[in-house]
Design a protein around this motif. Structure first.
Motif, mmCIF file in Angstrom:
data_model
loop_
_atom_site.group_PDB
_atom_site.id
_atom_site.type_symbol
_atom_site.label_atom_id
_atom_site.label_comp_id
_atom_site.label_asym_id
_atom_site.label_seq_id
_atom_site.Cartn_x
_atom_site.Cartn_y
_atom_site.Cartn_z
ATOM 1 N N LEU A 1 0.813 -1.222 0.000
ATOM 2 C CA LEU A 1 0.000 0.000 0.000
ATOM 3 C C LEU A 1 0.848 1.273 0.000
ATOM 4 N N ASN A 2 1.831 1.313 0.891
ATOM 5 C CA ASN A 2 2.626 2.545 0.994
ATOM 6 C C ASN A 2 3.783 2.514 0.005
ATOM 7 N N ARG B 1 -11.503 0.494 3.256
ATOM 8 C CA ARG B 1 -11.634 1.074 1.910
ATOM 9 C C ARG B 1 -11.103 0.095 0.860
ATOM 10 N N MET B 2 -10.021 -0.613 1.203
ATOM 11 C CA MET B 2 -9.462 -1.578 0.252
ATOM 12 C C MET B 2 -10.449 -2.731 0.024
ATOM 13 N N ARG C 1 -10.088 -0.812 -10.723
ATOM 14 C CA ARG C 1 -11.515 -1.134 -10.719
ATOM 15 C C ARG C 1 -12.329 -0.234 -11.644
ATOM 16 N N GLN C 2 -11.757 0.920 -11.997
ATOM 17 C CA GLN C 2 -12.480 1.816 -12.916
ATOM 18 C C GLN C 2 -12.449 1.294 -14.347
ATOM 19 N N ASP D 1 0.348 5.002 -4.794
ATOM 20 C CA ASP D 1 0.229 4.007 -3.727
ATOM 21 C C ASP D 1 -0.775 2.912 -4.119
ATOM 22 N N GLY D 2 -0.867 1.906 -3.260
ATOM 23 C CA GLY D 2 -1.697 0.749 -3.564
ATOM 24 C C GLY D 2 -3.176 1.070 -3.641
ATOM 25 N N GLU D 3 -3.623 1.999 -2.832
ATOM 26 C CA GLU D 3 -5.045 2.347 -2.821
ATOM 27 C C GLU D 3 -5.440 3.012 -4.141
ATOM 28 N N GLN D 4 -4.598 3.924 -4.606
ATOM 29 C CA GLN D 4 -4.880 4.619 -5.856
ATOM 30 C C GLN D 4 -4.844 3.619 -7.027
ATOM 31 N N PHE D 5 -3.894 2.693 -6.951
ATOM 32 C CA PHE D 5 -3.793 1.651 -7.982
ATOM 33 C C PHE D 5 -5.093 0.847 -8.048
#
Lengths: 127, 159
Positions: free
Chosen positions: A57-58, A96-97, A72-73, A63-67
């Motif tokens: 994630l970091n 959130r993940m 998913r988009q 970062d992993g969240e943005q990825f």
């Protein structure tokens, strides 16, 4: 095992350690791909079919969240299995993940056996 | 704020070393004179209900040992400035994660930054700080020092 795995972690040495565990889980060495951040991971996933992403994630750059959000988009990649392998302990962020479709979270330091089982389960083979 | 003793810090670090690099370590007494010569390492900041950082310091020998175990190569084959630094950065990241999980408990609201390498940066031990928040581990003959530095110290740890 004819599945493609993508290891996303900014530490080359950790990527190598995870690669070793994935190999022990039966994944073909040639089917393991690596990326040093989310941006590089999106580039890989555009060019290679990926069955499972092992995601830190970091990371710098992306970062992993943005990825995961960007993954998913894209309708082509919305079903790619993602497992978080991170030091993250923040429950809100992990929630959130999960909302982004992450199937499992493994916190570092992990037991190699735990990661092996998760890879096998995610790829639908007997652990 | 939850407290973290030097003993608990040592336990968390030993677990990280064992699980990540298959390295067995033993806690030993922190010698300030040796600590001041542990000039390679990394630090990571955390934020959340409170802020602070976790810093790992060691000599080049420890970096070689750690990286060699992670990579599965001989210590002399390790390139300390790249592989050694990457190894200590990742270990710092992992220990930092364990520290915030310990501080935050089940509903952890802490977040970690990115680990920053500290190369040739020898730690200083001031009389005010002492080594109350530092633990030392002997790892196959190489010493590793781990320091928890909350920005606002709990009363029991104040000098």
């Amino acid at each position: 095992m004819s599945c493609n795995i993508l290891i996303v972690d900014d530490s080359p040495i950790l990527r190598k350690a995870i690669r070793k565990v994935a190999t022990l889980a039966g994944v073909d060495e040639n089917r393991i791909h690596e990326a040093g951040n989310g941006r590089e991971a999106l580039d890989v996933i555009e060019t290679v079919w990926i069955d499972l992403v092992l995601l830190d994630l970091n990371m710098p750059v992306m970062d992993g969240e943005q990825f995961a959000r960007e993954l998913r988009q894209n309708p082509d990649f919305k079903d790619v299995a993602v497992v978080v392998v991170s030091t993250e302990a923040n429950q809100e962020r992990l929630h959130r993940m999960r909302d982004l479709g992450v199937i499992e979270s493994l916190r570092k330091p992990f037991k190699p056996e735990d990661l092996r089982k998760i890879i096998a389960t995610a790829l639908g083979v007997k652990a | 704020m939850n407290e973290l003793t030097a003993q608990r810090l040592a336990e968390l670090t030993a677990e990280a070393l064992e699980r990540t690099a298959f390295l067995i370590s033993d806690p030993v007494e922190t010698d300030p004179a040796v600590y001041c010569k542990a000039c390679e390492g990394a630090t990571i900041r955390y934020r959340g209900p409170d802020t602070g950082c976790v810093t790992l310091n060691a000599g080049e020998g420890f970096l070689r040992t750690l990286a060699s175990n992670l990579l599965g190569v001989e210590p002399e084959e390790v390139e300390p400035l790249t592989q050694g630094v990457d190894a200590i950065r990742e270990l710092t990241n992992i220990v930092g994660g364990s520290v915030v999980a310990e501080l935050g408990g089940r509903d952890c609201a802490y977040s970690l930054g990115l680990p920053e390498p500290l190369i040739g940066a020898c730690p200083t031990v001031t009389p005010e700080v002492g080594v109350k928040r530092t633990c030392c581990l002997d790892c196959e003959g190489q010493l590793l020092f781990v320091t928890w530095t909350p920005d606002k110290a709990p009363a029991s740890l104040a000098a």
